[in-house]
Design a protein around this motif. Structure first.
Motif, PDB file in Angstrom:
ATOM      1  N   ILE A 169      15.230  10.396  -0.050  1.00 45.93           N
ATOM      2  CA  ILE A 169      14.510   9.347   1.278  1.00 45.93           C
ATOM      3  C   ILE A 169      16.298   9.095   1.511  1.00 45.93           C
ATOM      4  O   ILE A 169      16.448   9.628   3.111  1.00 45.93           O
ATOM      5  CB  ILE A 169      12.867   9.069   1.440  1.00 45.93           C
ATOM      6  N   GLY A 170      16.512   8.647   0.358  1.00 41.29           N
ATOM      7  CA  GLY A 170      17.852   7.650   0.370  1.00 41.29           C
ATOM      8  C   GLY A 170      18.360   8.545   0.810  1.00 41.29           C
ATOM      9  O   GLY A 170      19.705   8.190   2.230  1.00 41.29           O
ATOM     10  N   MET A 171      18.597   9.993   0.426  1.00 40.43           N
ATOM     11  CA  MET A 171      20.114  10.690   0.392  1.00 40.43           C
ATOM     12  C   MET A 171      19.847  11.194   2.682  1.00 40.43           C
ATOM     13  O   MET A 171      20.988  11.437   2.731  1.00 40.43           O
ATOM     14  CB  MET A 171      19.793  12.379  -0.436  1.00 40.43           C
ATOM     15  N   GLU A 172      18.838  11.975   2.844  1.00 48.36           N
ATOM     16  CA  GLU A 172      18.887  12.134   4.183  1.00 48.36           C
ATOM     17  C   GLU A 172      19.219  10.812   4.623  1.00 48.36           C
ATOM     18  O   GLU A 172      19.320  10.991   5.866  1.00 48.36           O
ATOM     19  CB  GLU A 172      17.633  12.711   3.801  1.00 48.36           C
ATOM     20  N   ASN A 173      18.117  10.221   4.662  1.00 47.23           N
ATOM     21  CA  ASN A 173      18.573   8.355   5.258  1.00 47.23           C
ATOM     22  C   ASN A 173      19.815   7.457   5.985  1.00 47.23           C
ATOM     23  O   ASN A 173      20.168   7.446   6.559  1.00 47.23           O
ATOM     24  CB  ASN A 173      17.146   8.038   4.999  1.00 47.23           C
ATOM     25  N   SER A 174      20.393   8.166   4.263  1.00 50.02           N
ATOM     26  CA  SER A 174      21.270   7.258   4.336  1.00 50.02           C
ATOM     27  C   SER A 174      22.720   7.721   4.909  1.00 50.02           C
ATOM     28  O   SER A 174      23.038   8.909   5.322  1.00 50.02           O
ATOM     29  CB  SER A 174      21.932   6.915   3.076  1.00 50.02           C
ATOM     30  N   ILE A 175      23.223   6.624   6.092  1.00 44.96           N
ATOM     31  CA  ILE A 175      24.573   6.995   6.379  1.00 44.96           C
ATOM     32  C   ILE A 175      25.569   7.583   5.435  1.00 44.96           C
ATOM     33  O   ILE A 175      26.467   7.601   5.687  1.00 44.96           O
ATOM     34  CB  ILE A 175      25.397   6.124   7.636  1.00 44.96           C
ATOM     35  N   LYS A 198      20.185   0.463   5.528  1.00 48.77           N
ATOM     36  CA  LYS A 198      19.440   0.573   4.962  1.00 48.77           C
ATOM     37  C   LYS A 198      18.034  -0.416   5.344  1.00 48.77           C
ATOM     38  O   LYS A 198      16.824   0.299   5.023  1.00 48.77           O
ATOM     39  CB  LYS A 198      20.223  -1.314   4.566  1.00 48.77           C
ATOM     40  N   GLY A 199      18.076  -1.419   6.062  1.00 50.33           N
ATOM     41  CA  GLY A 199      16.868  -1.192   6.636  1.00 50.33           C
ATOM     42  C   GLY A 199      15.495  -0.507   6.733  1.00 50.33           C
ATOM     43  O   GLY A 199      14.787  -0.203   6.738  1.00 50.33           O
ATOM     44  N   THR A 201      15.808   2.906   6.315  1.00 45.74           N
ATOM     45  CA  THR A 201      14.901   3.637   4.573  1.00 45.74           C
ATOM     46  C   THR A 201      14.352   2.264   3.991  1.00 45.74           C
ATOM     47  O   THR A 201      13.623   3.810   3.437  1.00 45.74           O
ATOM     48  CB  THR A 201      16.482   3.419   4.081  1.00 45.74           C
ATOM     49  N   TYR A 202      14.474   1.424   3.935  1.00 43.87           N
ATOM     50  CA  TYR A 202      12.993   0.410   3.254  1.00 43.87           C
ATOM     51  C   TYR A 202      12.503   0.704   4.261  1.00 43.87           C
ATOM     52  O   TYR A 202      10.884   1.188   3.026  1.00 43.87           O
ATOM     53  CB  TYR A 202      13.757  -0.656   3.059  1.00 43.87           C
ATOM     54  N   LYS A 203      12.122   1.027   5.242  1.00 46.34           N
ATOM     55  CA  LYS A 203      10.314   0.923   6.226  1.00 46.34           C
ATOM     56  C   LYS A 203      10.260   2.712   5.962  1.00 46.34           C
ATOM     57  O   LYS A 203       9.002   2.939   5.615  1.00 46.34           O
ATOM     58  CB  LYS A 203      10.865   1.221   7.578  1.00 46.34           C
ATOM     59  N   LYS A 204      11.131   3.150   5.737  1.00 46.45           N
ATOM     60  CA  LYS A 204      11.001   4.581   5.359  1.00 46.45           C
ATOM     61  C   LYS A 204      10.479   5.057   4.033  1.00 46.45           C
ATOM     62  O   LYS A 204       9.281   5.559   3.700  1.00 46.45           O
ATOM     63  CB  LYS A 204      12.054   5.992   6.288  1.00 46.45           C
ATOM     64  N   VAL A 205      10.821   4.557   3.071  1.00 46.35           N
ATOM     65  CA  VAL A 205      10.442   4.401   1.738  1.00 46.35           C
ATOM     66  C   VAL A 205       8.994   3.642   1.153  1.00 46.35           C
ATOM     67  O   VAL A 205       8.076   4.529   0.582  1.00 46.35           O
ATOM     68  CB  VAL A 205      11.704   3.483   0.838  1.00 46.35           C
ATOM     69  N   LYS A 206       9.166   2.599   1.807  1.00 45.57           N
ATOM     70  CA  LYS A 206       7.574   1.535   2.127  1.00 45.57           C
ATOM     71  C   LYS A 206       6.278   2.968   3.010  1.00 45.57           C
ATOM     72  O   LYS A 206       5.198   2.889   1.908  1.00 45.57           O
ATOM     73  CB  LYS A 206       7.261   0.627   3.029  1.00 45.57           C
ATOM     74  N   GLU A 207       6.829   3.656   3.484  1.00 49.90           N
ATOM     75  CA  GLU A 207       5.796   4.683   4.348  1.00 49.90           C
ATOM     76  C   GLU A 207       5.396   5.709   2.789  1.00 49.90           C
ATOM     77  O   GLU A 207       4.174   6.166   3.032  1.00 49.90           O
ATOM     78  CB  GLU A 207       6.200   5.138   5.336  1.00 49.90           C
ATOM     79  N   TYR A 208       6.600   6.132   2.760  1.00 51.77           N
ATOM     80  CA  TYR A 208       5.871   7.223   1.541  1.00 51.77           C
ATOM     81  C   TYR A 208       5.666   7.240   0.878  1.00 51.77           C
ATOM     82  O   TYR A 208       5.029   7.635  -0.012  1.00 51.77           O
ATOM     83  CB  TYR A 208       7.799   8.266   1.921  1.00 51.77           C
ATOM     84  N   VAL A 209       5.930   6.123  -0.050  1.00 54.94           N
ATOM     85  CA  VAL A 209       5.063   5.693  -1.035  1.00 54.94           C
ATOM     86  C   VAL A 209       3.599   5.113  -0.740  1.00 54.94           C
ATOM     87  O   VAL A 209       3.111   5.620  -1.999  1.00 54.94           O
ATOM     88  CB  VAL A 209       6.323   4.215  -1.446  1.00 54.94           C
ATOM     89  N   GLN A 210       3.760   4.533  -0.108  1.00 52.63           N
ATOM     90  CA  GLN A 210       2.456   4.363   0.607  1.00 52.63           C
ATOM     91  C   GLN A 210       1.350   5.926   0.629  1.00 52.63           C
ATOM     92  O   GLN A 210      -0.052   5.378   0.006  1.00 52.63           O
ATOM     93  CB  GLN A 210       1.973   3.182   2.086  1.00 52.63           C
ATOM     94  N   LYS A 211       1.796   6.726   1.605  1.00 54.22           N
ATOM     95  CA  LYS A 211       1.590   7.798   1.210  1.00 54.22           C
ATOM     96  C   LYS A 211       1.050   7.831  -0.162  1.00 54.22           C
ATOM     97  O   LYS A 211      -0.215   8.975  -0.584  1.00 54.22           O
ATOM     98  CB  LYS A 211       1.784   8.691   2.047  1.00 54.22           C
TER      99      LYS A 211
END
Length: 142
Positions: A64-70, A80-81, A83-93
């Motif tokens: 996720i970080g590799m794809e989302n980070s600039i 960063k913010g 990416t953190y939001k998306k990480v939280k969403e996918y960890v919850q999934k």
């Protein structure tokens, strides 16, 4: 099981830890050498070596970080913010599917068997990472 999940499980069967298996399944999507990702992810297996956050989950987070980070603060607005939001969403999934995201909880015995096998964790994390890439495509590969 998706092709990335199958690849990740096959890597685990060859001896990769859970984090390495998931992260390395996506190396060619980002043009990263397998050996380099293998080294980066090594310390994240076995729940960061202490049965904490599941290694498969940390491998998914790396993707996720590799794809989302600039990748460079000079290129524009920091990601960063987001990416953190998306990480939280996918960890919850992941947790919704497997019941937990901590290795020690996933490996807790229920009727003599772990709540979730490493193979299942790896497959689910790889499938979620693949889903993320399809939904958030920035690279030309997936």
């Amino acid at each position: 099981m998706s092709s990335k999940a199958e690849k990740a499980v096959a890597l685990h069967d060859r001896g990769y830890n859970c984090a390495q298996a998931v992260a390395c399944a996506f190396c060619e999507d980002f043009g990263i050498e397998n050996e380099q990702m293998f080294q980066i992810a090594e310390g994240f297996g076995f729940g960061m070596g202490m049965m904490d956050m599941c290694g498969a989950v940390t491998g998914m987070i790396m993707v996720i970080g590799m794809e989302n980070s600039i990748g460079d603060l000079e290129k524009g607005k920091a990601t960063k913010g987001d990416t953190y939001k998306k990480v939280k969403e996918y960890v919850q999934k992941f947790k919704e599917t497997n019941g937990a995201y901590y290795c020690r909880e996933l490996k807790a015995k229920i009727d003599g068997k772990p709540m979730c096998s490493c193979e299942t964790c790896i497959a689910v994390a790889a499938e979620l990472a693949e889903q993320f890439l399809k939904e958030n495509k920035k690279t030309d590969t997936i």
